[in-house]
Design a protein around this motif. Structure first.
Motif, PDB file in Angstrom:
ATOM      1  N   ASN A 191      17.494 -13.196 -48.065  1.00 36.69           N
ATOM      2  CA  ASN A 191      17.519 -13.518 -49.513  1.00 36.69           C
ATOM      3  C   ASN A 191      17.939 -15.114 -50.034  1.00 36.69           C
ATOM      4  N   PRO A 192      18.741 -15.378 -49.031  1.00 32.72           N
ATOM      5  CA  PRO A 192      18.214 -17.438 -49.413  1.00 32.72           C
ATOM      6  C   PRO A 192      16.927 -17.626 -48.460  1.00 32.72           C
ATOM      7  N   VAL A 193      16.744 -17.198 -47.832  1.00 30.81           N
ATOM      8  CA  VAL A 193      15.053 -17.808 -47.417  1.00 30.81           C
ATOM      9  C   VAL A 193      14.013 -17.218 -48.322  1.00 30.81           C
ATOM     10  N   ILE A 194      13.801 -16.639 -48.945  1.00 29.69           N
ATOM     11  CA  ILE A 194      13.007 -16.441 -49.943  1.00 29.69           C
ATOM     12  C   ILE A 194      13.174 -17.523 -51.652  1.00 29.69           C
ATOM     13  N   ALA A 195      14.363 -17.468 -51.492  1.00 28.17           N
ATOM     14  CA  ALA A 195      14.818 -17.952 -52.792  1.00 28.17           C
ATOM     15  C   ALA A 195      14.632 -19.306 -52.272  1.00 28.17           C
ATOM     16  N   LEU A 196      14.690 -20.357 -51.719  1.00 29.64           N
ATOM     17  CA  LEU A 196      14.235 -21.394 -50.873  1.00 29.64           C
ATOM     18  C   LEU A 196      13.711 -21.344 -50.473  1.00 29.64           C
ATOM     19  N   ALA A 197      12.307 -21.159 -50.392  1.00 29.20           N
ATOM     20  CA  ALA A 197      10.569 -21.553 -49.770  1.00 29.20           C
ATOM     21  C   ALA A 197      10.253 -21.373 -51.639  1.00 29.20           C
ATOM     22  N   ILE A 198      10.650 -20.292 -52.506  1.00 31.00           N
ATOM     23  CA  ILE A 198      10.607 -20.534 -53.549  1.00 31.00           C
ATOM     24  C   ILE A 198      10.370 -21.485 -54.342  1.00 31.00           C
ATOM     25  N   ALA A 199      11.966 -21.951 -54.332  1.00 33.81           N
ATOM     26  CA  ALA A 199      12.273 -23.706 -54.805  1.00 33.81           C
ATOM     27  C   ALA A 199      11.737 -24.943 -53.931  1.00 33.81           C
ATOM     28  N   THR A 200      10.954 -24.285 -52.392  1.00 32.19           N
ATOM     29  CA  THR A 200      10.543 -25.818 -51.911  1.00 32.19           C
ATOM     30  C   THR A 200       8.803 -25.165 -52.807  1.00 32.19           C
ATOM     31  N   THR A 201       8.120 -24.238 -52.746  1.00 40.84           N
ATOM     32  CA  THR A 201       6.970 -24.355 -53.421  1.00 40.84           C
ATOM     33  C   THR A 201       6.688 -24.765 -54.467  1.00 40.84           C
ATOM     34  N   LYS A 202       8.136 -24.458 -55.750  1.00 43.65           N
ATOM     35  CA  LYS A 202       7.810 -25.530 -56.684  1.00 43.65           C
ATOM     36  C   LYS A 202       8.151 -26.709 -56.928  1.00 43.65           C
ATOM     37  N   ALA A 203       8.990 -27.007 -56.129  1.00 46.40           N
ATOM     38  CA  ALA A 203       9.565 -28.189 -56.020  1.00 46.40           C
ATOM     39  C   ALA A 203       7.904 -29.383 -55.478  1.00 46.40           C
ATOM     40  N   THR A 204       7.905 -28.490 -54.381  1.00 45.99           N
ATOM     41  CA  THR A 204       5.837 -29.700 -54.105  1.00 45.99           C
ATOM     42  C   THR A 204       4.923 -29.228 -55.366  1.00 45.99           C
ATOM     43  N   LEU A 205       5.037 -28.134 -56.232  1.00 46.03           N
ATOM     44  CA  LEU A 205       3.634 -28.111 -57.507  1.00 46.03           C
ATOM     45  C   LEU A 205       4.463 -29.566 -58.248  1.00 46.03           C
ATOM     46  N   VAL A 206       5.874 -29.945 -58.405  1.00 45.72           N
ATOM     47  CA  VAL A 206       6.400 -30.756 -58.950  1.00 45.72           C
ATOM     48  C   VAL A 206       5.853 -32.346 -58.368  1.00 45.72           C
ATOM     49  N   VAL A 207       5.640 -32.453 -57.348  1.00 39.07           N
ATOM     50  CA  VAL A 207       5.601 -34.067 -56.622  1.00 39.07           C
ATOM     51  C   VAL A 207       4.601 -33.965 -56.941  1.00 39.07           C
ATOM     52  N   LEU A 208       3.365 -33.196 -55.905  1.00 39.65           N
ATOM     53  CA  LEU A 208       1.962 -32.965 -55.907  1.00 39.65           C
ATOM     54  C   LEU A 208       1.365 -33.588 -57.728  1.00 39.65           C
ATOM     55  N   PHE A 209       1.537 -32.744 -58.368  1.00 38.61           N
ATOM     56  CA  PHE A 209       0.902 -32.755 -59.518  1.00 38.61           C
ATOM     57  C   PHE A 209       1.392 -33.959 -60.912  1.00 38.61           C
ATOM     58  N   PHE A 210       3.271 -32.778 -60.832  1.00 36.29           N
ATOM     59  CA  PHE A 210       3.963 -34.020 -62.035  1.00 36.29           C
ATOM     60  C   PHE A 210       4.010 -35.244 -61.161  1.00 36.29           C
ATOM     61  N   MET A 211       4.467 -34.906 -60.829  1.00 30.30           N
ATOM     62  CA  MET A 211       5.113 -36.408 -59.747  1.00 30.30           C
ATOM     63  C   MET A 211       2.736 -37.513 -59.139  1.00 30.30           C
ATOM     64  N   HIS A 212       2.544 -36.672 -59.467  1.00 27.48           N
ATOM     65  CA  HIS A 212       0.870 -37.797 -59.408  1.00 27.48           C
ATOM     66  C   HIS A 212       0.748 -37.442 -57.815  1.00 27.48           C
ATOM     67  N   VAL A 213       1.594 -37.450 -56.565  1.00 30.98           N
ATOM     68  CA  VAL A 213       2.083 -37.673 -55.580  1.00 30.98           C
ATOM     69  C   VAL A 213       0.081 -37.425 -54.840  1.00 30.98           C
ATOM     70  N   LYS A 214       0.101 -36.264 -54.979  1.00 29.97           N
ATOM     71  CA  LYS A 214      -1.655 -35.827 -54.581  1.00 29.97           C
ATOM     72  C   LYS A 214      -2.472 -36.907 -54.937  1.00 29.97           C
ATOM     73  N   TYR A 215      -2.828 -38.160 -56.137  1.00 33.80           N
ATOM     74  CA  TYR A 215      -3.336 -38.512 -56.273  1.00 33.80           C
ATOM     75  C   TYR A 215      -3.468 -40.127 -56.592  1.00 33.80           C
ATOM     76  N   SER A 216      -2.287 -40.276 -55.778  1.00 35.78           N
ATOM     77  CA  SER A 216      -1.433 -41.198 -55.549  1.00 35.78           C
ATOM     78  C   SER A 216      -2.146 -42.100 -54.580  1.00 35.78           C
ATOM     79  N   THR A 217      -1.410 -43.456 -53.760  1.00 31.31           N
ATOM     80  CA  THR A 217      -1.745 -44.062 -52.828  1.00 31.31           C
ATOM     81  C   THR A 217      -1.703 -43.661 -51.259  1.00 31.31           C
ATOM     82  N   LYS A 218      -1.986 -43.776 -50.389  1.00 30.88           N
ATOM     83  CA  LYS A 218      -1.521 -43.842 -49.484  1.00 30.88           C
ATOM     84  C   LYS A 218      -0.193 -43.683 -49.457  1.00 30.88           C
ATOM     85  N   LEU A 219       0.242 -44.582 -49.784  1.00 28.55           N
ATOM     86  CA  LEU A 219       1.567 -46.089 -49.276  1.00 28.55           C
ATOM     87  C   LEU A 219       2.334 -45.135 -50.057  1.00 28.55           C
TER      88      LEU A 219
END
Lengths: 253, 114
Positions: free
Chosen positions: B55-83
């Protein structure tokens, strides 16, 4: 030195017309608006890293105490209402979306879209705090706020807490373990409270930005403030995504 | 009106530049929003099923997936500079290092004393 010489040289050549050659928001210690925006974004990320360390300490404390006082943390967690928690998660995710749309509106010069997006974000942020305050009121009513008036009744005699008992059928805790539920609620209030404080600060800044955006700010090229505030708002969203999982979801069985 | 046109030309020029500012559009944001809503529904649904230690493993895995999506797309990290990418990576690395060292200390402290 070569930089300053170049600037001095350029200034001498063009005389008083230097300000016509670049947007008024470009500070003179940057070579270009791109460099200025990159520097501001980099600085914002450094700030967010300090925030990660700050919340990271709380998350680590939660992990350790949950391992030590596992039964107390499970019973404490059962006092939280998953429906309110889920609703708040949805509200915050949608507010992140409206914020992202606000950044896009600013970048593409849509003033009315920006004002609308920021206003929706502000309303959703207030909605989140409203739901959070309903939850806090429940805790206050049941004396689950750590301190002199903390009540162990729900944990020593779970059947007295009808609504929670009918859902989870918790067994009574021994007195020393029941006392550790106070540790759970201390961390609950600390973590959700610090998160709510970030939301309140964010809502304040949103109000300021709406006021400025209505006057035409951010939509004529200088979008750094909106973009960096977007990073902050999304970061607060991420903290909640983890809080929701750790506080509400993982201890349901 | 002329400002809008100038801005458009500016963007067009930037798209050819490698390090230029990338504008993420509503289409991407809508897809990410839907993914995040689905992730929330999934994690709540999973919490109703008794999976023991998973249960905790799945909850944290889904939370991490959601956080990754937010960081990459909402926060534009996918499109940002190498720095920026390096900064974000360094932050996550430092956080994970501190957490695992702290947990290693707490877990191993009582070893041999029972």
């Amino acid at each position: 030195m070569p930089d300053s010489t170049a600037i001095a040289h350029g200034a001498h050549e063009t005389g008083s017309n230097t300000h016509d050659e670049h947007p008024p928001y470009l500070r003179h210690h940057f070579e270009s608006t791109e460099q200025q925006a990159d520097a501001a974004g980099f600085a914002m990320w450094l700030f967010l890293l300090t925030e990660v360390m700050f919340f990271g300490g709380l998350f680590t404390a939660y992990l350790i105490y949950r391992n030590w006082y596992y039964p107390a943390f499970v019973s404490g967690s059962h006092q939280l209402n998953v429906v309110w928690g889920t609703l708040n998660t949805l509200v915050l995710i949608i507010s992140s979306f409206t914020m992202a749309m606000g950044v896009w509106c600013a970048e593409t010069g849509r003033r009315r879209g920006l004002v609308l997006s920021l206003s929706l974000t502000l309303i959703l942020g207030l909605g989140f705090l409203g739901i959070k305050s309903i939850e806090y009121a429940e805790k206050i009513e049941k004396h689950h706020v750590p301190g002199f008036h903390y009540s162990l009744q729900s944990f020593l005699d779970p059947q007295s807490d009808r609504a929670v008992f009918s859902e989870y059928h918790d067994k009574p805790l021994m007195l020393d373990m029941a006392r550790h539920t106070e540790v759970y609620f201390s961390l609950y209030f600390l973590m959700t409270g610090m998160h709510a404080l970030h939301m309140i600060i964010g809502i304040g800044i949103l109000g300021f930005m709406i006021f400025r955006a209505r006057a035409g700010a951010y939509t004529s090229g200088h979008v750094t403030f909106v973009e960096n505030f977007g990073l902050y708002w999304h970061f607060v969203d991420i903290i909640w995504i983890y809080l929701f999982a750790l506080l509400y979801l993982i201890s349901r069985h | 009106m002329s400002e809008q046109i100038e801005l458009g030309e500016h963007q067009h020029h930037d798209e050819q530049d490698e390090d230029a500012h990338h504008i993420v559009g509503p289409g991407v944001y809508v897809i990410i929003l839907i993914a995040l809503l689905v992730g929330t529904a999934l994690t709540v649904w999973a919490s109703f099923i008794d999976l023991g230690p998973w249960n905790p493993v799945i909850a944290l895995a889904i939370a991490t997936t959601k956080a990754t999506l937010v960081v990459l797309f909402f926060m534009h990290v996918k499109y940002s500079t190498k720095l920026t990418k390096l900064t974000v990576g360094a932050g996550i690395f430092t956080f994970l290092t501190l957490v695992s060292l702290t947990l290693a200390d707490y877990i191993s402290r009582a070893w041999g004393s029972w």
